[in-house]
Design an enzyme around this catalytic site. Structure first.
Site, PDB file in Angstrom:
ATOM      1  N   GLU A 268      69.606  15.173   7.779  1.00  0.00           N
ATOM      2  CA  GLU A 268      69.146  14.697   6.471  1.00  0.00           C
ATOM      3  C   GLU A 268      69.424  15.719   5.372  1.00  0.00           C
ATOM      4  O   GLU A 268      69.833  15.362   4.264  1.00  0.00           O
ATOM      5  CB  GLU A 268      67.646  14.376   6.516  1.00  0.00           C
ATOM      6  CG  GLU A 268      67.264  13.230   7.441  1.00  0.00           C
ATOM      7  CD  GLU A 268      67.645  11.866   6.883  1.00  0.00           C
ATOM      8  OE1 GLU A 268      68.174  11.795   5.766  1.00  0.00           O
ATOM      9  OE2 GLU A 268      67.407  10.864   7.588  1.00  0.00           O
ATOM     10  N   ARG A 272      71.916  14.686   2.306  1.00  0.00           N
ATOM     11  CA  ARG A 272      71.251  14.532   1.009  1.00  0.00           C
ATOM     12  C   ARG A 272      71.450  15.756   0.120  1.00  0.00           C
ATOM     13  O   ARG A 272      71.811  15.630  -1.052  1.00  0.00           O
ATOM     14  CB  ARG A 272      69.744  14.298   1.204  1.00  0.00           C
ATOM     15  CG  ARG A 272      69.401  13.059   1.997  1.00  0.00           C
ATOM     16  CD  ARG A 272      67.922  12.733   1.869  1.00  0.00           C
ATOM     17  NE  ARG A 272      67.473  11.842   2.934  1.00  0.00           N
ATOM     18  CZ  ARG A 272      66.455  11.001   2.827  1.00  0.00           C
ATOM     19  NH1 ARG A 272      65.781  10.914   1.703  1.00  0.00           N
ATOM     20  NH2 ARG A 272      66.095  10.235   3.839  1.00  0.00           N
ATOM     21  N   ASP A 401      75.506   4.998  14.033  1.00  0.00           N
ATOM     22  CA  ASP A 401      76.276   4.493  12.897  1.00  0.00           C
ATOM     23  C   ASP A 401      77.224   5.461  12.195  1.00  0.00           C
ATOM     24  O   ASP A 401      78.441   5.295  12.189  1.00  0.00           O
ATOM     25  CB  ASP A 401      75.314   3.880  11.869  1.00  0.00           C
ATOM     26  CG  ASP A 401      74.078   4.734  11.617  1.00  0.00           C
ATOM     27  OD1 ASP A 401      74.109   5.935  11.923  1.00  0.00           O
ATOM     28  OD2 ASP A 401      73.089   4.195  11.094  1.00  0.00           O
ATOM     29  N   GLU A 535      72.420  -0.522   2.627  1.00  0.00           N
ATOM     30  CA  GLU A 535      73.616  -0.803   3.441  1.00  0.00           C
ATOM     31  C   GLU A 535      74.287  -2.138   3.125  1.00  0.00           C
ATOM     32  O   GLU A 535      75.518  -2.242   3.135  1.00  0.00           O
ATOM     33  CB  GLU A 535      73.256  -0.745   4.932  1.00  0.00           C
ATOM     34  CG  GLU A 535      72.924   0.640   5.436  1.00  0.00           C
ATOM     35  CD  GLU A 535      71.528   1.107   5.045  1.00  0.00           C
ATOM     36  OE1 GLU A 535      71.310   2.336   4.988  1.00  0.00           O
ATOM     37  OE2 GLU A 535      70.659   0.239   4.793  1.00  0.00           O
TER      38      GLU A 535
END
Length: 643
Positions: A268, A272, A401, A535
């Protein structure tokens, strides 16, 4: 079954547990002593030392030589004619007048100690006259001085690197007035989200828009790192909200500090923070963003100190100690975490000339290439100690993913020179199409999840990004199958639109089934929520760019209106707990990815194609645009220091 508290928080996210209290619970109150008492202890020790030195000074009558450290006693031998004795090439003074000089020096030293002692006592008296608040203020001032010195040390200038040719970072103004009006509405929504965060959550990681206060989760540890500020910067910039951008830049320059005792998610923080800082640097040219990105990257490197080089999921920014999520298949690392570092780390090596970042991600790739893959599929779990797969669970949604996404984007970012990454992507997609992609009885194409030899006919909101990925990877696909993959992207976009259209709020659920007569609908209560995810809109945007079919703008506008109607509150935007309820309750969280991804993709959907053209920019999994590196034979840079 996954519960809301365990679910992924952002685009291509993992399901972090809510670990509750910090791993470092020490509080000032548990160790608190009176500052005055501490000061008295220090002074008493100093006074004892002074008196000890005073009373136990050597007696010159017993010692013919006493080195005070003020004069050279050993002098290189030049001449022995004046009462000295030559020993080993050095002259030791005779005992006559030197004894008198030593006594004078000893007396001078005693006087100096007395004076220092009296001065210390006077200073102590002055300190003890001050209030507790004044003493604390002085302590804080000294702390701040130390912090500033450390910051100066960390802010070493980085080597100059030629910037890639940056195209399309401004405007994108659509010619159609109706489209322009819709784009302006999305910009207004961004301003509403930012202004409320600025007012009620400034410096916190995220915002609780109903409670009107800051919010955070365990992926950011126990520190206030301003995640929303960093995540939103590039969106503010491309929307032309430059005053807000400068506010964010000023906060980052003065307050963003990574030397905190805080355990954070490597994944993360990479997508980010490092992604957001790098994108802000490339768009604006402001050096502070590059410097901060490199500082943070250095704090993540200890996570790679494992027997295999597969990084831990979490790392303490201060101590460098890493560990994995407790729920992850016997201490495994997660494919979508350690497989979603390549884009950012290649750019770090490009900008610094330091190959360490590039070498870390290439080591991961080499290890994966050597491993057997069941049915050609990559399981979601890999043990960083043994280098073996965990349970055989494969997903193109959460946990897997963005690994596939980054294989494709490594190739694109290298100006299509990283053919190794493209081959890995093509091999993986062929296995996914063979084993995971199916068509429902109602004709909807979906991507299921492989669990221990069984296909689960369920698709997550996170998986909906894959429609855009298939479209993005169509050009350059094997066997001239570009048309096939563009069509597959369109089918996934249609399925995900159906998951929105079949709800009361016209917003998509977290996951939806394809069992029996139930298609593209959530069955379990804990899968009916919408947390401002991007998404589906991301796929609409990619499909629009590659086809210009107006239905994608129409679907995007439906989502925009639904978000504005059902998720907007006076203090910002909130997720909703049940998209099938006509009167939903709020989750009271304005996710940082809502500003980084959802609103950015909507804005780009209603902009012209010359804003961030895909031939020149590649978006990381948090929608942070990084420029294509036009290189000759490597995924690295034209930086002479790195060649």
């Amino acid at each position: 079954m996954t519960t809301p508290a365990l679910l992924p928080l952002s685009g291509r996210r993992l399901p972090p547990l809510n670990l509750g209290a910090s791993a470092f619970p020490h509080h000032r109150a548990t160790l608190r002593l009176s500052e005055k008492f501490i000061l008295l202890l220090i002074l008493s020790a100093f006074i004892t030392l002074c008196f000890g030195a005073f009373f136990f000074l050597p007696d010159s009558s017993k010692h013919k030589r006493f080195d005070l450290g003020l004069e050279d006693v050993l002098i290189p031998h030049v001449d022995t004619s004046k009462g000295g004795k030559n020993l080993g090439g050095f002259l030791i003074h005779g005992q006559g007048h030197d004894e008198h000089r030593h006594r004078e020096e000893e007396e001078r030293l005693r006087n100096k100690i007395r004076a220092d002692h009296e001065k210390a006592l006077e200073e102590a008296k002055e300190k003890l006259k001050k209030s507790r608040d004044e003493i604390q203020a002085e302590i804080q001032t000294e702390k701040n001085k130390v912090v500033q010195e450390l910051k100066k040390k960390d802010s070493k200038p980085l080597p100059p690197v030629p910037l890639p040719n940056l195209i399309g970072i401004n405007s994108g103004e659509p010619a159609d007035p109706d489209i322009r009006e819709k784009r302006n509405k999305i910009k207004e929504m961004m301003k509403h989200a930012w202004d409320n965060y600025r007012q009620y959550g400034w410096g916190h990681n995220e915002l609780k828009p109903i409670a009107r206060k800051g919010h955070s989760t365990n992926i950011f540890g126990n520190s206030q790192m301003g995640a929303t500020i960093v995540d939103a910067l590039d969106t503010l910039y491309i929307m032309g909200l430059h005053d807000e951008f400068r506010e964010g830049q000023e906060w980052i320059d003065k307050n963003l500090d990574f030397s905190v005792n805080s355990e954070v998610s490597v994944f993360e923080v990479n997508i980010r923070f490092i992604g957001g800082l790098l994108a802000a640097y490339y768009l604006s040219g402001q050096e502070v963003f590059k410097i901060k990105a490199v500082q943070l990257a250095g704090k993540l490197l200890p996570a790679f100190n494992t027997p295999t080089g597969i990084p831990w999921a979490m790392v303490n920014l201060k101590s460098g100690v890493g560990r994995n999520w407790g729920w992850a298949s016997a201490g495994s690392s997660i494919l979508a975490e350690f497989g979603t570092l390549h884009m950012e780390f290649v750019h770090l090596s490009y900008l610094t000339g330091d190959p360490v970042y590039y070498n870390k991600v290439m080591h991961i790739r080499k290890l994966l290439q050597k491993m057997d893959r069941p049915n050609g599929l990559y399981p979601n779990y890999l043990n960083p100690r043994t280098g073996r797969w965990g349970q055989h669970h494969t997903s193109v949604g959460g946990l897997g993913d963005s690994f596939y996404e980054y294989l494709l984007k490594a190739w694109l970012m290298s100006d299509k020179m990283d053919t190794e990454a493209r081959k890995m992507y093509d091999d993986a997609i062929e296995a996914i199409e063979k084993h995971l992609i199916r068509k429902s009885n109602g004709g909807l194409t979906f991507i299921g999840e492989w669990k221990n030899g069984h296909l689960e006919r369920k698709m997550g909101h996170l998986t909906c990004f894959a429609g855009g990925m298939f479209a993005l990877g169509a050009d350059g696909s094997r066997d001239d199958k570009a048309g096939h993959y563009l069509q597959l992207g369109a089918e996934i976009a249609h399925t995900c639109h159906e998951s929105y259209d079949r709800t009361t709020l016209k917003l998509g659920p977290e996951a939806f089934k394809f069992d029996g007569g139930v298609e593209a609908v959530a069955v379990r209560q804990n899968e009916k929520y919408y947390i401002l995810r991007p998404e589906v809109i991301e796929t609409y945007w990619y499909m629009w760019r590659f086809t210009h079919d107006p239905k994608y703008r129409q679907w995007g506008w439906e989502a925009t209106q639904a978000i504005d109607k059902y998720c907007r509150v006076s203090g910002g935007f909130s997720g909703v707990k049940d998209v099938y309820s006509s009167s939903p309750t709020y989750d009271d969280v304005q996710q940082s990815f809502f500003l980084a991804e959802t609103l950015k993709y909507l804005y780009l959907l209603f902009s012209s194609d010359d804003l961030l053209p895909l031939d020149n920019w590649v978006f990381n999994t948090e929608a942070h645009p990084l420029p294509v590196l036009h290189l000759a034979n490597t995924t690295l840079s034209g930086n002479p220091a790195y060649r």
